[in-house]
Enzyme design. Structure first.
Site, short mmCIF file in Angstrom:
data_model
loop_
_atom_site.label_atom_id
_atom_site.label_comp_id
_atom_site.label_asym_id
_atom_site.label_seq_id
_atom_site.Cartn_x
_atom_site.Cartn_y
_atom_site.Cartn_z
N LYS A 85 9.93 52.73 36.87
CA LYS A 85 9.85 51.35 37.38
C LYS A 85 8.55 50.62 37.04
CE LYS A 85 7.89 52.57 41.85
NZ LYS A 85 7.82 52.34 43.28
N SER A 125 17.37 44.67 40.90
CA SER A 125 16.09 44.05 41.24
C SER A 125 16.15 42.55 41.04
CB SER A 125 15.04 44.64 40.29
OG SER A 125 13.86 43.88 40.34
N TYR A 150 11.75 47.14 31.34
CA TYR A 150 12.20 47.60 32.67
C TYR A 150 13.23 46.63 33.24
CZ TYR A 150 12.38 48.05 37.71
OH TYR A 150 12.85 48.14 38.99
N LYS A 154 17.62 46.93 34.14
CA LYS A 154 18.39 46.58 35.35
C LYS A 154 19.54 45.65 34.99
CE LYS A 154 16.07 49.07 38.12
NZ LYS A 154 16.69 50.30 38.64
N PHE A 179 14.27 42.43 46.52
CA PHE A 179 13.11 41.58 46.27
C PHE A 179 11.88 42.50 46.35
CE2 PHE A 179 14.39 37.25 45.28
CZ PHE A 179 15.74 37.50 45.18
N ASN A 200 1.70 47.50 42.48
CA ASN A 200 2.17 46.51 43.44
C ASN A 200 1.06 46.10 44.40
OD1 ASN A 200 4.75 46.57 42.34
ND2 ASN A 200 5.39 48.26 43.68
N LEU A 201 1.23 44.91 44.96
CA LEU A 201 0.18 44.29 45.79
C LEU A 201 -0.19 45.14 47.02
CD1 LEU A 201 -1.62 41.86 46.56
CD2 LEU A 201 0.39 40.87 47.68
N1 LIG Z 1 9.82 49.48 44.46
C1 LIG Z 1 10.16 48.29 43.96
O1 LIG Z 1 9.36 47.36 43.97
C2 LIG Z 1 11.54 48.08 43.40
C3 LIG Z 1 12.04 46.77 43.26
C4 LIG Z 1 13.30 46.59 42.72
C5 LIG Z 1 14.07 47.68 42.32
N2 LIG Z 1 13.55 48.93 42.45
C6 LIG Z 1 14.36 50.07 42.00
O2 LIG Z 1 14.62 50.92 43.11
C7 LIG Z 1 14.71 52.28 42.68
C8 LIG Z 1 13.77 53.12 43.50
O3 LIG Z 1 12.45 52.60 43.40
P1 LIG Z 1 11.23 53.25 44.15
O4 LIG Z 1 10.26 52.15 44.41
O5 LIG Z 1 11.70 54.10 45.27
O6 LIG Z 1 10.65 54.15 42.98
P2 LIG Z 1 10.12 55.65 43.01
O7 LIG Z 1 9.50 55.91 41.70
O8 LIG Z 1 9.31 55.88 44.25
O9 LIG Z 1 11.48 56.47 43.16
C9 LIG Z 1 12.28 56.79 42.07
C10 LIG Z 1 12.50 58.29 42.13
O10 LIG Z 1 13.35 58.65 41.05
C11 LIG Z 1 12.86 59.86 40.48
N3 LIG Z 1 13.39 59.87 39.12
C12 LIG Z 1 13.09 59.07 38.07
N4 LIG Z 1 13.84 59.38 37.01
C13 LIG Z 1 14.64 60.42 37.38
C14 LIG Z 1 15.64 61.19 36.73
N5 LIG Z 1 15.99 60.96 35.46
N6 LIG Z 1 16.25 62.18 37.42
C15 LIG Z 1 15.92 62.41 38.72
N7 LIG Z 1 14.98 61.72 39.39
C16 LIG Z 1 14.35 60.73 38.72
C17 LIG Z 1 11.36 59.79 40.63
O11 LIG Z 1 10.75 61.06 40.64
C18 LIG Z 1 11.22 59.09 41.98
O12 LIG Z 1 11.14 60.02 43.03
C19 LIG Z 1 14.41 52.25 41.19
O13 LIG Z 1 15.63 52.22 40.49
C20 LIG Z 1 13.65 50.95 41.01
O14 LIG Z 1 13.79 50.45 39.70
C21 LIG Z 1 12.33 49.16 42.99
#
Ligand SMILES: NC(=O)c1ccc[n+]([C@@H]2O[C@H](COP(=O)([O-])OP(=O)(O)OC[C@H]3O[C@@H](n4cnc5c(N)ncnc54)[C@H](O)[C@@H]3O)[C@@H](O)[C@H]2O)c1
Length: 336
Positions: A85, A125, A150, A154, A179, A200-201
């Protein structure tokens, strides 16, 4: 108990969602390769819920592993969080992002088809909207050309899901467009654990207050907003987690071959400076921050219209921005 596979379930949003699923009577089965998380989360989840969740350490691109999990457990639904991400990194190594974020979805869909698993909630997202022309952003707001690989992953994943459902494979899918997730579990046992410099902030704020970072730079205070800094819609991670529970409850009422998207935000925009001041208020700390130049590529303002998720899923956020700051700060302090 309905078993839900959570890919990326050891991560920030996944771990909070595991708790909310459990609280609502569903059993999370967690798959995570720990590329951006720590196995310690499993112990912390047990401290919160009293339950040791089933955990598989592995890659969501590994089809045989997914098949094994779905053979060992009667999985009734999947939440697909697993993805990389970091927006900046995705511009340096785009193929890594396409491979993981898009590739893992394709593998997952194959296995769901093979194993007859019907329900999927996908982590999308608000980046798909880019800099919107009209605010607040509704689900009908046109998606813009992605500003990073990235963001493009999505958009592509949403398109794949839409096309796939049109082919009538017998599945039901919701894409949730998050969001800006912030905050931490009120127990302070789980929260966001950025590896390296936070992107992130809010983690940057709490790390600065904790003395890990020297100062926070606010990128621009001369935008066309109430105080000149950028505006985002900050949603508490527990509220966000709850939206996944509501999504599953809704999918259960739908016929097969269903696809829909929902914004998940508070419906309010807050400037960067408002977030800083909310943090200062709840923490009683003066934050060391400076105003820097604008950062190229930053969206100036975006916030969600949440009418659809309010009315259709019956989901409403419960936490305020100040709650988010309090929980983020307590989480930071718990890390020592
Ligand atoms: N945090 C944000 O600001 C935000 C905003 C919009 C969307 N998202 C989406 O939400 C989802 C979760 O985000 P998050 O903030 O919890 O991120 P994060 O990195 O904390 O969690 C993602 C998890 O996925 C695991 N991972 C990554 N690739 C993998 C794979 N191939 N197999 C197994 N595990 C894998 C990582 O180890 C991690 O634990 C993501 O898809 C992210 O793109 C996040």
């Amino acid at each position: 108990m309905k078993k839900i596979l959570i890919t990326g379930g050891a991560g920030y949003i996944g771990s909070h969602t595991a708790v909310e699923l459990w609280n609502s009577g569903m059993e999370p089965i967690i798959l995570d390769d720990l590329s951006n998380s720590n196995e310690d989360v499993l112990h912390r989840l047990k401290e919160i819920t009293g339950k040791q969740f089933v955990f598989y350490k592995g890659d969501c691109n590994d089809q045989s592993l997914l098949e094994k999990i779905c053979t060992e457990h009667r999985i009734e639904g999947v939440i697909h969080f697993a993805a990389f991400k970091a927006v900046g990194e995705s511009t340096q190594v785009p193929l890594k992002y396409y491979q993981n974020n898009v590739g893992s979805l394709l593998v997952l869909l194959e296995v769901m088809k093979e194993k007859g698993i019907h329900d999927l909630v996908f982590s999308s997202s608000c980046t798909v909207y880019g800099q919107p022309d009209v605010l607040p952003v509704t689900e009908a707001t046109p998606r813009k050309e992605a500003e990073s690989p990235y963001g493009n992953t999505k958009k592509i994943c949403e398109d794949i899901l839409m096309d796939y459902v049109k082919s009538k494979p017998g599945i039901r899918v919701i894409s949730l467009r998050y969001f800006n997730p912030v905050g931490a579990h009120p127990s302070s046992k789980i929260g966001e654990l950025p590896i390296g410099t936070p992107q992130n902030l809010v983690p940057f704020i709490t790390q600065t207050a904790a003395g890990i970072r020297e100062k926070l730079t606010v990128f621009g205070n001369d935008y066309d907003t109430s105080d000149g800094s950028c505006v985002r819609d900050y949603i508490h991670v527990v509220d966000l987690a709850d939206a996944h529970v509501k999504a599953f409850q809704y999918l259960a009422e739908k016929g097969s071959d269903f696809y829909d998207v929902f914004n998940v935000g508070t419906g309010n925009g807050n400037t960067v400076l408002e977030v800083i001041h909310a943090f200062e208020k709840v923490s009683g700390q003066k934050l060391n921050y400076v105003i820097g130049p604008r950062r190229p590529g930053d969206v100036v303002k975006t916030w969600a219209d949440t009418t659809k998720i309010n009315q259709v899923l019956g989901w409403y956020p419960k936490y305020s921005l100040e709650d988010s700051m309090r929980d983020s700060w307590n989480w930071q302090k718990s890390l020592g």
